[in-house]
Design a protein around this motif. Structure first.
Motif, PDB file in Angstrom:
ATOM      1  N   ILE A  33       0.969  -1.219   0.016  1.00 17.89           N
ATOM      2  CA  ILE A  33       0.135   0.103   0.005  1.00 17.89           C
ATOM      3  C   ILE A  33       0.884   1.174  -0.005  1.00 17.89           C
ATOM      4  O   ILE A  33       0.672   2.237  -0.784  1.00 17.89           O
ATOM      5  CB  ILE A  33      -0.880  -0.093   1.331  1.00 17.89           C
ATOM      6  N   SER A  34       1.894   1.171   0.741  1.00 23.34           N
ATOM      7  CA  SER A  34       3.015   2.464   0.580  1.00 23.34           C
ATOM      8  C   SER A  34       3.550   2.634  -0.569  1.00 23.34           C
ATOM      9  O   SER A  34       3.713   3.871  -1.040  1.00 23.34           O
ATOM     10  CB  SER A  34       4.040   2.108   1.876  1.00 23.34           C
ATOM     11  N   CYS A  36       2.175   1.796  -3.474  1.00 24.88           N
ATOM     12  CA  CYS A  36       1.196   2.238  -4.297  1.00 24.88           C
ATOM     13  C   CYS A  36       0.809   3.805  -4.135  1.00 24.88           C
ATOM     14  O   CYS A  36       0.736   4.349  -5.318  1.00 24.88           O
ATOM     15  CB  CYS A  36       0.060   1.441  -4.372  1.00 24.88           C
ATOM     16  N   CYS A  37       0.801   3.975  -2.888  1.00 24.05           N
ATOM     17  CA  CYS A  37       0.467   5.606  -2.828  1.00 24.05           C
ATOM     18  C   CYS A  37       1.580   6.254  -3.030  1.00 24.05           C
ATOM     19  O   CYS A  37       1.258   7.279  -3.578  1.00 24.05           O
ATOM     20  CB  CYS A  37       0.297   5.655  -1.119  1.00 24.05           C
ATOM     21  N   ALA A  40       1.276   6.751  -6.836  1.00 24.06           N
ATOM     22  CA  ALA A  40       0.103   7.858  -7.345  1.00 24.06           C
ATOM     23  C   ALA A  40       0.405   9.006  -6.704  1.00 24.06           C
ATOM     24  O   ALA A  40       0.110   9.951  -7.760  1.00 24.06           O
ATOM     25  CB  ALA A  40      -1.238   7.066  -6.370  1.00 24.06           C
ATOM     26  N   TYR A  41       1.030   9.245  -5.815  1.00 23.91           N
ATOM     27  CA  TYR A  41       1.731  10.706  -5.328  1.00 23.91           C
ATOM     28  C   TYR A  41       2.506  11.034  -6.460  1.00 23.91           C
ATOM     29  O   TYR A  41       2.209  12.348  -6.870  1.00 23.91           O
ATOM     30  CB  TYR A  41       2.602  10.543  -3.967  1.00 23.91           C
ATOM     31  N   LEU A  92       0.786  16.236   2.427  1.00 23.32           N
ATOM     32  CA  LEU A  92       0.484  14.748   2.000  1.00 23.32           C
ATOM     33  C   LEU A  92       1.757  13.995   1.966  1.00 23.32           C
ATOM     34  O   LEU A  92       1.981  13.039   2.296  1.00 23.32           O
ATOM     35  CB  LEU A  92      -0.679  14.497   1.012  1.00 23.32           C
ATOM     36  N   LEU A  96       3.424  10.801   3.797  1.00 19.06           N
ATOM     37  CA  LEU A  96       3.768   9.827   3.064  1.00 19.06           C
ATOM     38  C   LEU A  96       5.252   9.323   3.435  1.00 19.06           C
ATOM     39  O   LEU A  96       5.319   8.072   3.547  1.00 19.06           O
ATOM     40  CB  LEU A  96       3.448   9.847   1.692  1.00 19.06           C
ATOM     41  N   SER A  99       5.659   7.567   6.544  1.00 18.84           N
ATOM     42  CA  SER A  99       5.030   6.149   6.620  1.00 18.84           C
ATOM     43  C   SER A  99       6.100   5.474   6.107  1.00 18.84           C
ATOM     44  O   SER A  99       6.441   4.354   6.674  1.00 18.84           O
ATOM     45  CB  SER A  99       3.928   6.130   5.859  1.00 18.84           C
TER      46      SER A  99
END
Length: 329
Positions: A33-34, A36-37, A40-41, A92, A96, A99
């Motif tokens: 998930i990290s 993919c984020c 996307a970012y 954001l 991110l 994380s």
């Protein structure tokens, strides 16, 4: 079906009370998930800046990488609106990156646990062979490896910008007016020497990013978009290696200290005159710096809270009824 229920009959497992909650998808696939984020970012930032600012994709990617790595040269800035979006975007991005750093820290803790296992194996080996000499000093290969990796990224950066980008007229919003590529230095182009390139590499990878020297050409920004990320990670790895090495030297010194009667009495919690397996385990964990005395006391307090019948033993019901129902195995 929860793991603790396997082997039981279907009728005995039909009660809703016996069904454990499955861990959320985000907890089971945090790394995926990290990643993919992060992708996307990057995509959202590049698309927005290319569309709203009219920049080339290379420049947009170059700016997004600066945001993610927190370098912030300041050579390319928002000029045609979009500051509200960028304010939210940067916030954001900070979350991110935090994380992702958490994932790195967890990996470092895992390596530390392996180091503890190796330390205990060495101690056991020495005892079995009646070795009376001190434990060997911690080796330096991890630090040397981290230094070599960092030097490699610095060297590539320096060689590229001191040779290929030694003088450039730049392009787009940072183009030098009146500059001629054939007579770059004579017409006001940005000149970068070997010392300047080394300075720029160190300032960049440390995320300071003064901005007095920064990539200007298309190829330079393309390389920098990748190399800034890798360089920052290599610098962080070097800092962690230095810290780990210093900690290892200190831990090595502490391991050489013999146990005194005062320490023995403090470990012997029940004052029986001897240390049992449980007490020795706690002593090793504290001495190795893996847990603090306060943490152990908190664990003991938790045990006492769960032990409702005060018989110094926990049953399944005592744990099952008071802790969160999550299958952690």
């Amino acid at each position: 079906m929860a793991k603790y229920s396997r082997g039981m009959s279907d009728d005995s497992c039909s009660s809703d009370d016996e069904e454990e909650e499955e861990p959320p998808f985000a907890m089971k696939h945090t790394n995926t998930i990290s990643l993919c984020c992060l992708i996307a970012y990057f995509a959202v930032g590049v698309i927005f800046l290319t569309w709203q600012q009219g920049w080339e994709v290379v420049t947009s990617l170059y700016v997004v990488v600066q945001i993610v790595t927190t370098i912030g040269y300041g050579d390319v800035t928002i000029e045609h609106g979009g500051k509200t979006f960028m304010t939210i975007y940067v916030l954001l991005g900070t979350v991110l990156v935090a994380s992702l750093l958490d994932r790195i820290i967890q990996a470092a803790l895992s390596n530390a646990e392996k180091g503890l296992d190796q330390s205990l194996e060495r101690a056991e080996h020495l005892l079995k062979h009646n070795a009376h000499h001190a434990s060997p000093r911690p080796s330096l290969p991890p630090l040397a490896t981290a230094m070599l990796i960092y030097c490699f990224f610095v060297a590539v950066w320096v060689i590229f910008f001191a040779l290929y980008d030694s003088c450039t007229c730049s392009f787009g919003a940072t183009m030098v007016e009146g500059c001629n590529a054939e007579n770059c230095s004579e017409t006001g182009g940005t000149v970068v020497g070997w010392t300047d390139a080394l300075y720029m590499a160190v300032i960049t990878f440390s995320t300071v990013g003064f901005g007095d020297y920064s990539p200007q050409s298309k190829l330079g920004r393309t390389l920098a978009s990748l190399w800034m990320i890798l360089g920052v990670l290599s610098f962080g790895n070097l800092v962690a290696a230095v810290s780990s090495t210093l900690h290892s030297f200190r831990a090595s010194y502490l391991k050489k200290c013999r146990m005194t009667r005062k320490v023995f009495d403090s470990v012997d919690a029940d004052k029986s005159g001897s240390i049992d397996r449980h007490e020795f385990m706690q002593y090793i964990l504290v001495r190795e710096g893996k847990v603090s005395k306060e943490t152990l006391e908190s664990i003991e307090n938790l045990f006492d809270l769960l032990d409702s019948d005060h018989n110094q033993a926990l049953t399944f019901d005592e744990i099952h009824n008071q802790l969160v129902k999550v299958d952690c195995q």
